[in-house]
Design an enzyme around this catalytic site. Sequence first.
Site, PDB file in Angstrom:
ATOM      1  N   HIS A 262      72.469  -4.334  -9.195  1.00 33.78           N
ATOM      2  CA  HIS A 262      71.183  -4.136  -8.530  1.00 33.78           C
ATOM      3  C   HIS A 262      71.017  -5.064  -7.332  1.00 33.78           C
ATOM      4  O   HIS A 262      69.932  -5.154  -6.759  1.00 33.78           O
ATOM      5  CB  HIS A 262      70.053  -4.370  -9.545  1.00 33.78           C
ATOM      6  CG  HIS A 262      68.745  -3.792  -9.148  1.00 33.78           C
ATOM      7  ND1 HIS A 262      67.619  -4.561  -8.947  1.00 33.78           N
ATOM      8  CD2 HIS A 262      68.366  -2.513  -8.907  1.00 33.78           C
ATOM      9  CE1 HIS A 262      66.614  -3.793  -8.610  1.00 33.78           C
ATOM     10  NE2 HIS A 262      67.030  -2.546  -8.575  1.00 33.78           N
TER      11      HIS A 262
ATOM     12  N   LYS B 151      71.268  -6.542  -3.545  1.00 31.30           N
ATOM     13  CA  LYS B 151      71.274  -6.054  -2.162  1.00 31.30           C
ATOM     14  C   LYS B 151      71.632  -7.231  -1.263  1.00 31.30           C
ATOM     15  O   LYS B 151      70.787  -8.110  -1.013  1.00 31.30           O
ATOM     16  CB  LYS B 151      69.920  -5.480  -1.754  1.00 31.30           C
ATOM     17  CG  LYS B 151      69.521  -4.208  -2.503  1.00 31.30           C
ATOM     18  CD  LYS B 151      68.685  -4.483  -3.699  1.00 31.30           C
ATOM     19  CE  LYS B 151      68.205  -3.209  -4.360  1.00 31.30           C
ATOM     20  NZ  LYS B 151      67.450  -3.463  -5.594  1.00 31.30           N
TER      21      LYS B 151
ATOM     22  N   ASP C 182      79.732 -12.471   9.185  1.00 28.20           N
ATOM     23  CA  ASP C 182      80.501 -13.605   9.726  1.00 28.20           C
ATOM     24  C   ASP C 182      80.306 -14.886   8.918  1.00 28.20           C
ATOM     25  O   ASP C 182      80.533 -15.986   9.449  1.00 28.20           O
ATOM     26  CB  ASP C 182      80.131 -13.856  11.195  1.00 28.20           C
ATOM     27  CG  ASP C 182      80.551 -12.709  12.099  1.00 28.20           C
ATOM     28  OD1 ASP C 182      81.443 -11.944  11.693  1.00 28.20           O
ATOM     29  OD2 ASP C 182      79.975 -12.572  13.198  1.00 28.20           O
TER      30      ASP C 182
ATOM     31  N   HIS D  56      57.589  -1.992  -3.970  1.00 30.54           N
ATOM     32  CA  HIS D  56      58.992  -2.242  -4.329  1.00 30.54           C
ATOM     33  C   HIS D  56      59.378  -3.694  -4.075  1.00 30.54           C
ATOM     34  O   HIS D  56      60.548  -4.062  -4.267  1.00 30.54           O
ATOM     35  CB  HIS D  56      59.910  -1.304  -3.534  1.00 30.54           C
ATOM     36  CG  HIS D  56      61.272  -1.151  -4.121  1.00 30.54           C
ATOM     37  ND1 HIS D  56      62.394  -1.713  -3.548  1.00 30.54           N
ATOM     38  CD2 HIS D  56      61.693  -0.502  -5.232  1.00 30.54           C
ATOM     39  CE1 HIS D  56      63.449  -1.414  -4.283  1.00 30.54           C
ATOM     40  NE2 HIS D  56      63.060  -0.680  -5.312  1.00 30.54           N
TER      41      HIS D  56
ATOM     42  N   LYS E 130      59.758  -7.766  -4.560  1.00 32.92           N
ATOM     43  CA  LYS E 130      60.086  -8.605  -5.716  1.00 32.92           C
ATOM     44  C   LYS E 130      60.056 -10.058  -5.257  1.00 32.92           C
ATOM     45  O   LYS E 130      61.081 -10.626  -4.869  1.00 32.92           O
ATOM     46  CB  LYS E 130      61.455  -8.228  -6.280  1.00 32.92           C
ATOM     47  CG  LYS E 130      61.621  -6.731  -6.570  1.00 32.92           C
ATOM     48  CD  LYS E 130      63.071  -6.343  -6.547  1.00 32.92           C
ATOM     49  CE  LYS E 130      63.272  -4.872  -6.853  1.00 32.92           C
ATOM     50  NZ  LYS E 130      62.573  -3.952  -5.971  1.00 32.92           N
TER      51      LYS E 130
ATOM     52  N   ASP F  20      52.577 -22.607  -6.329  1.00 26.02           N
ATOM     53  CA  ASP F  20      52.021 -23.898  -5.913  1.00 26.02           C
ATOM     54  C   ASP F  20      52.172 -24.158  -4.425  1.00 26.02           C
ATOM     55  O   ASP F  20      52.272 -25.316  -3.995  1.00 26.02           O
ATOM     56  CB  ASP F  20      52.675 -25.036  -6.703  1.00 26.02           C
ATOM     57  CG  ASP F  20      52.132 -25.146  -8.109  1.00 26.02           C
ATOM     58  OD1 ASP F  20      51.048 -24.590  -8.361  1.00 26.02           O
ATOM     59  OD2 ASP F  20      52.786 -25.777  -8.955  1.00 26.02           O
TER      60      ASP F  20
END
EC number: 2.7.8.-
Length: 639
Positions: A205, A207, A212, A540, A542, A547
């Site tokens: 999952h 991404k 470079d 979507h 996440k 704090d």
Amino acid sequence: MTFNGRFRATLRGINIRNASMTSLSLTGSHAQKQTVLGSTPGALGTIPTVALNGVNPLPRYRHNLLFGTLSFGDRWDRIQRRLAVLGRASTGNVVVPFSDSADAFRRMWESVDSASDSVLWQTYICKDDFVGQKTVKKLEEAHRRGCKTELLYDCGGNITGRRRLVGDLKKSGANVIEHRPMWEHFFPYFLRGMKWELSPGIRNHRKILIVDNKLGFCGGLNIGDEYCGTSEGGNGRFRDTHCVVMGPAVMHMREVYEDTKAPKPWKWSLARWRQIASATMNLRYLEGMNVKHDYLEPTTTFVRQGGGVYLRRQMERAERSTVRMMERMRWKRQRERLNRCLLTLAKNLREGQGLVFKAATGKGDDVATTDAGSKRNNEVSHGQWKLMKRRIDEYRQRAIKNAEESFFRRLRVVNPSMRLLEDTSPVAEAEAYGQAHAAVTQVLSCNPHSRDWSIPYAFWQVSKFVHQRLWVTTPYYMPHRKLMRALQLAARRGVDVRILAGSNRTTDPWFMWYASNYITGMLMASGVRVYEYKGGQVMHAKTVVADSIWTSIGSYNWDMMSNKNMEICVCHLDHNLALTMEKQFLDDMNVSEEVNYEEYQRRSLWLRFSSWFFYTALRIAEKFTFRTFWDPDLSSEID
């Protein structure tokens, strides 16, 4: 059971029920934008003295013993020590978040176009549409320029295959990896004893884009029109957050990238957990020097004093009860004697009246007359008893209502040391802590092949020791047992815990909203504030911000499947980035609606059944897909 006993039992039930209620909130008012937190004068440690939205907080003595002596700096020093063994950390990095997916794709495509050495792209979904074809075309051009080019996509997210999309890229000589083809793992899983290590449910999952070895991109964006904004050719269906990292942390992201292709042997994971255990033991040894003064003596003193007070009160109560009992017994005997005298007198009176009536009239029907009079008297007595019973019920309901109002008044007593923290105001101590400490970037990952659960462990530690504020953005939420309890405990001790997720119209897949709705009441009962995103996109993102100092951006969903998938998160300890992410959270919150506990309790029977059904179905699917997996900390069995 006597009336008094029933009343006390009812009152205890009210206290227990109201201790888990969050309904008397400041809905719709400006005060809803505020969080009430208590603090000891002259100290940085938070000691809540009231509950948020009517929630019963931790007992004061218990909170003081566990958290009262920890300042903001002590908390985050402790968190950093616990997180240090979970992933590679470095300083001197620059982390830039993208809340607009079009900006993120524009920056990634520009980086690929300017690449001179290598382009490594790893994704969960790569769709055969405009954005997907454009991305593959740019990778092909980079490979023809002499760059080492690689595209890794998960076959679970692309179950129909992408041969037509990546055909030209393969012909150009670039490396295209189809990660864990479904059918190659489907039958072996069932034929080899359904061992969870062979499960086709283990998916990549992550991404990740590394250019470079100098630029690293990470977040929740897959490759497709739905994930790209309209200004770059997509349709912008998903509201997502991505980030770019520049600095030494890029090489740490490269290690996670390579870990997907060749997971580390189990011994490396064991060594990591040995480090965790060793660090924990060393920390406990150092902290144990002050255990006697900080914990044992206060606890012993409290128990001794509390026990003495309790015993004395019980003895006084028993003495008073004995006196009352003796008085009741004496009055009972007197009433019995008086009743016997009255009955004897009434009997003699009726007999005398009958004799007089018989002598005067010569009739003997005095018995029927007496019986009719007795019936009338009994009817009158029965009516009086019904009236008295109705009054008793009225007084009982009134007493219960007064007790309930008194209960909430006790919870809402505002201590003079309490302060209001506006949503737009950062945590006061965060800026000073950020200036005194260098910004630290840590790359965390999950890999079930090597038993690496670093991300949920990190979130558990942050939730456990967070000082004042914890804001979570996730498409849906079904946290594991340990993380669920940490969130509830944080909310109970006064931390402003908020979860912003999709609604029934902005959640993909749609059934996850129903499954999340099943545990929403458990979270709100502890004081967690839950928001449902009502914008024009599907949620979507996440992210986690804590704090006003710590931020996490990655691919980890707060659900049961992310514990079994390969995930990545970039965590950054920096005040400025945290302020940016808090502003983004508030922007999303402005187009969201807070779930009201009273309305949640009144939800329809069909919604209750649907939530239970999908929650149970997902748990059954999890057990079926990972049949032999067992870890009490990562268990989805939270109820």
